[in-house]
Write an enzyme that holds these catalytic residues in place. Structure first.
Site, mmCIF file in Angstrom:
data_model
loop_
_atom_site.group_PDB
_atom_site.id
_atom_site.type_symbol
_atom_site.label_atom_id
_atom_site.label_comp_id
_atom_site.label_asym_id
_atom_site.label_seq_id
_atom_site.Cartn_x
_atom_site.Cartn_y
_atom_site.Cartn_z
ATOM 1 N N GLY A 1 -47.419 -4.863 12.358
ATOM 2 C CA GLY A 1 -48.271 -4.335 13.217
ATOM 3 C C GLY A 1 -48.491 -5.344 14.406
ATOM 4 O O GLY A 1 -47.816 -6.201 14.462
ATOM 5 N N ALA B 1 -50.639 -7.812 17.308
ATOM 6 C CA ALA B 1 -51.340 -8.843 17.054
ATOM 7 C C ALA B 1 -52.896 -8.563 16.671
ATOM 8 O O ALA B 1 -53.211 -7.433 17.318
ATOM 9 C CB ALA B 1 -51.446 -9.641 18.087
ATOM 10 N N GLU C 1 -65.116 -25.857 -42.875
ATOM 11 C CA GLU C 1 -66.362 -26.338 -43.300
ATOM 12 C C GLU C 1 -67.664 -25.787 -42.601
ATOM 13 O O GLU C 1 -67.445 -25.204 -41.498
ATOM 14 C CB GLU C 1 -66.184 -27.866 -42.708
ATOM 15 C CG GLU C 1 -65.281 -28.527 -43.643
ATOM 16 C CD GLU C 1 -65.088 -30.094 -43.183
ATOM 17 O OE1 GLU C 1 -65.948 -30.731 -42.157
ATOM 18 O OE2 GLU C 1 -64.246 -30.774 -43.706
ATOM 19 N N HIS D 1 -66.423 -24.536 -38.271
ATOM 20 C CA HIS D 1 -65.247 -25.211 -38.001
ATOM 21 C C HIS D 1 -64.427 -25.554 -38.731
ATOM 22 O O HIS D 1 -64.422 -25.393 -39.901
ATOM 23 C CB HIS D 1 -65.649 -26.632 -37.069
ATOM 24 C CG HIS D 1 -66.189 -27.753 -38.063
ATOM 25 N ND1 HIS D 1 -67.522 -27.647 -38.456
ATOM 26 C CD2 HIS D 1 -65.791 -28.712 -38.731
ATOM 27 C CE1 HIS D 1 -67.673 -28.459 -39.364
ATOM 28 N NE2 HIS D 1 -66.482 -29.109 -39.465
ATOM 29 N N TYR E 1 -60.751 -38.752 -45.598
ATOM 30 C CA TYR E 1 -61.953 -38.018 -44.912
ATOM 31 C C TYR E 1 -62.117 -36.492 -45.214
ATOM 32 O O TYR E 1 -63.253 -36.054 -45.397
ATOM 33 C CB TYR E 1 -61.581 -37.890 -43.266
ATOM 34 C CG TYR E 1 -62.672 -37.207 -42.277
ATOM 35 C CD1 TYR E 1 -63.762 -37.836 -42.216
ATOM 36 C CD2 TYR E 1 -62.327 -35.998 -41.629
ATOM 37 C CE1 TYR E 1 -64.780 -37.283 -41.301
ATOM 38 C CE2 TYR E 1 -63.284 -35.586 -41.078
ATOM 39 C CZ TYR E 1 -64.459 -35.986 -40.891
ATOM 40 O OH TYR E 1 -65.414 -35.365 -39.983
ATOM 41 N N HIS F 1 -60.708 -28.026 -39.646
ATOM 42 C CA HIS F 1 -60.137 -29.281 -39.411
ATOM 43 C C HIS F 1 -58.587 -29.035 -39.756
ATOM 44 O O HIS F 1 -58.070 -28.277 -40.634
ATOM 45 C CB HIS F 1 -60.277 -30.395 -40.319
ATOM 46 C CG HIS F 1 -61.594 -31.027 -40.165
ATOM 47 N ND1 HIS F 1 -61.920 -31.896 -39.066
ATOM 48 C CD2 HIS F 1 -62.994 -30.861 -40.739
ATOM 49 C CE1 HIS F 1 -63.277 -32.175 -39.024
ATOM 50 N NE2 HIS F 1 -63.868 -31.431 -40.154
ATOM 51 N N GLY G 1 -54.776 -8.281 11.301
ATOM 52 C CA GLY G 1 -54.823 -8.794 9.975
ATOM 53 C C GLY G 1 -53.705 -9.008 8.959
ATOM 54 O O GLY G 1 -53.820 -9.399 8.057
ATOM 55 N N LYS G 2 -52.722 -8.801 9.709
ATOM 56 C CA LYS G 2 -51.254 -8.843 8.680
ATOM 57 C C LYS G 2 -51.160 -10.201 8.541
ATOM 58 O O LYS G 2 -50.663 -10.581 7.234
ATOM 59 C CB LYS G 2 -50.096 -8.433 9.515
ATOM 60 C CG LYS G 2 -49.791 -9.085 10.870
ATOM 61 C CD LYS G 2 -48.626 -8.359 11.514
ATOM 62 C CE LYS G 2 -48.089 -9.052 12.703
ATOM 63 N NZ LYS G 2 -49.299 -9.245 13.691
ATOM 64 N N THR G 3 -51.144 -11.270 9.209
ATOM 65 C CA THR G 3 -51.053 -12.641 8.758
ATOM 66 C C THR G 3 -52.185 -13.171 7.824
ATOM 67 O O THR G 3 -51.853 -13.765 6.921
ATOM 68 C CB THR G 3 -50.832 -13.723 9.907
ATOM 69 O OG1 THR G 3 -49.987 -13.040 10.894
ATOM 70 C CG2 THR G 3 -50.547 -15.035 9.540
#
Length: 780
Positions: free
Chosen positions: A423, A425, A108, A115, A211, A117, A428-430
């Site tokens: 690596g 402590a 329609e 759109h 409808y 239906h 940045g690995k964790t």
């Protein structure tokens, strides 16, 4: 004469109705582009139809145009695409190539939206999944429309405005497979007493009759309904229009529409007032039914769930709709439903069962990578991304690492199913591992303290996080299966052993995971098979305390960029990065000549090849006078990595030579007459293809790097003074007396005495008698 489809007299149940809106808001202003994209060749006919006179006036051209455009205009093509997508949708629901279902589609031209239906009914659809399946159906419809647009692309390239519509469809398709419909596909819903919306079942034939059928035809917004609809087929009280209608794949002609409506009204859907029995009793001519048969037929076969089951089903729908994975998510998002279920007998156990079922559903429908994109759609990679910054600090190409992570999380990296961040402590690995698993959310942890059930939390998970991994003799064999992605059975507390399918593993540790501890001995027997299953990234540089945590959005942005740019398979990774084999120690990145790994230079963005930050543009306020006057010929190719515009030679003379940083060692090309230098350089790169693992190796690395740096500087000094060397060679060679002085051979005072030979620790000093001769005199 056109074929008239038979009147549909029964419709499969359950039936639901959807509305699809074309994802291009300004379609009415550019409707001629839709004619070219979807119905190529009908543009002239549409223009001629605009000038036709309305009914009931006679117009032969109008009638011929309407007959030729019966099912060729863009509304009919749109209707066919929606029908084919709905058929594919039902085949996926029923797991059958030929689904048993009924489908009615009508396109329609609305006041604001183009759109369609959709009325669909059949097995596979239910009240629970009809609403959640909207993104799936939306993506299939857009895929069909894109395929029809490509038929025009096969004949000629798109115009710019046509390409705009095509890219809008492609963008909407990507969003649909991410679970976003933007309101362009909606289902008819009802609101319950608690205010929640649920899919509403419909009486399909009554909905179609009341409808969709009583509407007049209008196939273009340039024309009017009285031009496209004949007087004998005109619905008097109808205000809305339609474009094209398909009933189970067959078009419903305009001249047959009133007859179809009357047949449905009189024969298929009669009202209570039309039911008559011909003057006889209603039960007079019915067959006799025995007692046993009557008792069997009176039993209702419809199962009605009780309150507990309804609560569990509603909770399961909430988990799927809102991505609820743990008990805390339930408390935060649906506390009322949780309290109602907790009040039932065994409520806590029921909640665990519902969460377990939801975990199984997520693991069967998603991988870790696809679920990460499902939770964080539409992320973009920026130059201030902390994941990008961390990988550059540690010496890796962040795009190469992201490509590898995409392959591992998508289960496409072969036997290497594990990524290990190794690596000391504060490197940045964790931080990196936590951002990955918290972005996926559905992850399990390995517990060393529970020695009998180490992998108890790893089943029904998308990814496994092994923090501070330590390999022990008791669990090394199942660990090898899990790290390699092989299915195995694991022990679970208070239950039988369960099957653990392939699950990616993320490890962050500072232990040697290849050394197996057992009792008072350490074994390296399992080192080789463990290394074949693990990709190890060595993080050796400590981060400042103000670095901050990596967010899941930043990880999702990095992986989304890599997933869109690269082929995330083992073959694609090896082809992209020119590798014959993926080593256990992940290869270090190689920066482009002018790019940097320092976050200070991140404003200009990042390089899509090496991942480094792009160099800043030239600025007179930053560069010194000497640097600004330097010509291109005076710039050494080995110093192109320094882009700060300062005089590096003056700094070197003041500070002195220092070892260069990791991965930034600049080693010039070896002269053709220096085979020894090429051997030392190649040996250096062979020995340090990966980062040092401890402080001893780091000191050795810096010592060798400093030695190579000194060799390069001495070679440059020799190249800068070629004339001095040639002048020295042109001088006359020394005579034997001069050679003797240089070698420490001193002639004696008398001719009969042999010459005096001085060793390295001696010198020619006067004797005591000779010292007396010089008293009061000046020594010559």
């Amino acid at each position: 004469m056109a074929f008239n489809p038979p009147v549909i007299r029964a419709f499969s149940s359950p039936a639901f109705t959807y509305v699809f809106k074309f994802p291009y808001p300004s379609w009415k202003e550019k409707e001629w582009l839709l004619h070219a994209l979807l119905a190529h060749g009908t543009e002239q006919a549409m223009i001629q139809l605009r000038n036709c006179v309305p009914h009931p006036d006679e117009d032969i051209i109008r009638d011929d145009l309407l007959l030729s455009l019966e099912d060729r205009h863009f509304g009919a093509i749109l209707c066919k695409a929606v029908y084919m997508a709905t058929t594919t949708f039902m085949s996926q629901k029923q797991r059958n190539m030929f689904p048993r279902c009924d489908i009615i589609v009508q396109s329609e031209l609305g006041e604001t939206n183009l759109h369609c239906h959709i009325i669909v009914g059949g097995e596979g659809l239910s009240k629970r999944n009809a609403k959640t399946s909207c993104p799936q159906l939306y993506g299939l419809i857009l895929g069909e429309l894109i395929q029809r647009c490509k038929t025009l692309l096969a004949t000629r390239p798109f115009e710019p405005e046509e390409a705009e519509i095509y890219h809008a469809l492609k963008r909407a398709e990507r969003e649909a497979w991410g679970g976003v419909t933007s309101g362009n596909l909606q289902i008819l819903q009802y609101r319950d007493r608690r205010g929640d919306l649920h899919a509403q079942q419909v009486d399909a034939l009554r909905f179609f009759k009341n409808y969709l059928l009583p509407k007049n035809r209008c196939i273009t917004s340039y024309s009017r309904p009285d031009v496209c609809t004949s007087p004998e087929n005109w619905f008097v009280l109808a205000e809305k229009t339609y474009c094209h209608t398909l009933v189970n794949g067959l078009p419903l002609p305009e001249h047959y529409r009133k007859h179809y409506h009357a047949t449905l009204d009189n024969e298929v859907l009669p009202g209570p007032q039309t039911m008559a029995f011909g003057g006889r009793g209603p039960w007079e001519h019915l067959p006799e039914v025995g007692d046993q048969r009557l008792a069997a037929s009176s039993v209702s076969t419809t199962y009605k769930p009780n309150k507990k089951e309804k609560l569990m089903l509603n909770l399961l729908d909430k988990c799927s709709e809102l991505n609820l994975l743990v008990y805390e998510d339930l408390v935060a998002n649906c506390p009322e439903l949780l309290l109602m279920l907790e009040g039932q007998p065994g409520g806590a156990r029921l909640i665990e069962q519902v969460l377990g079922m939801h975990h199984i559903n997520v693991c069967s429908n998603f991988t870790a990578l696809s679920y990460l994109f499902h939770l964080y759609p539409g992320t973009t990679l920026s130059s201030d991304n902390k994941a990008l910054q961390l990988l550059l600090i540690q010496g890796y190409n962040p795009l190469m690492v992201g490509h590898a992570l995409c392959c591992v999380l998508n289960k496409q990296f072969g036997k290497q199913n594990t990524v290990c961040f190794y690596g000391p402590a504060s490197t940045g690995k964790t931080n990196m591992a936590k951002a990955i698993v918290q972005g996926i959310r559905l992850y399990g942890c390995v517990n060393h303290l529970n020695k009998g059930f180490v992998f108890n939390d790893c089943r029904q998970r998308l990814v496994v996080w092994w923090e501070e991994c330590l390999m022990h003799q008791d669990w090394v064999e199942p660990a090898k299966c899990i790290l390699g992605g092989t299915e195995c059975r694991i022990d679970v507390k208070h239950r039988d052993s369960v099957l653990l399918t392939q699950t990616p593993v993320i490890i962050s540790t500072n232990h040697d995971i290849y050394a197996v501890v057992g009792g008072n001995s350490v074994s390296h027997v399992h080192a080789a098979p463990l290394k074949e299953r693990v990709i190890q990234l060595n993080f050796m540089k400590q981060l400042p305390q103000t670095f901050g945590e990596i967010t899941p959005e930043e990880i999702a942005a990095l992986l989304q960029w890599c997933f869109n740019e690269y082929e995330c398979t083992l073959t694609g990774f090896k082809t992209k990065w020119s590798l014959d084999k993926i080593p256990n120690s992940f290869p270090l990145g190689v920066l482009c000549p002018t790019h940097s790994q320092d976050f200070i230079l991140h404003e200009n963005g990042y390089c899509t090849d090496c991942g480094g930050y792009l160099a800043h543009s030239a600025d007179d306020s930053v560069y010194t006078d000497r640097a600004s006057d330097t010509s291109k010929e005076a710039i050494d190719a080995g110093d192109l990595g320094d882009t700060d515009g300062e005089d590096s030679e003056s700094e070197a003379s003041e500070v002195g030579v220092r070892p260069s940083k990791k991965r930034r060692i600049t080693i010039p090309a070896t002269p053709p007459n220096s085979p020894g230098s090429s051997v030392s350089t190649s040996a250096f790169f062979d020995n340090w293809c990966a980062q040092p693992r401890d402080e001893d190796e780091l000191r050795e690395y810096e010592r060798q790097a400093s030695r190579l740096q000194k060799k390069r500087e001495s070679r440059e000094r020799r190249e800068e003074t070629p004339m001095a060397t040639s002048s020295q060679e042109s001088e006359s060679e020394p005579n034997p007396t001069q050679w003797g002085d240089k070698l420490g051979v001193i002639p004696s005072g008398t001719p009969d005495q042999p010459p005096i030979v001085l060793h390295c620790f001696e010198d020619l000093r006067p004797s005591d008698e000779d010292e007396g001769e010089y008293i009061g005199k000046e020594r010559l």
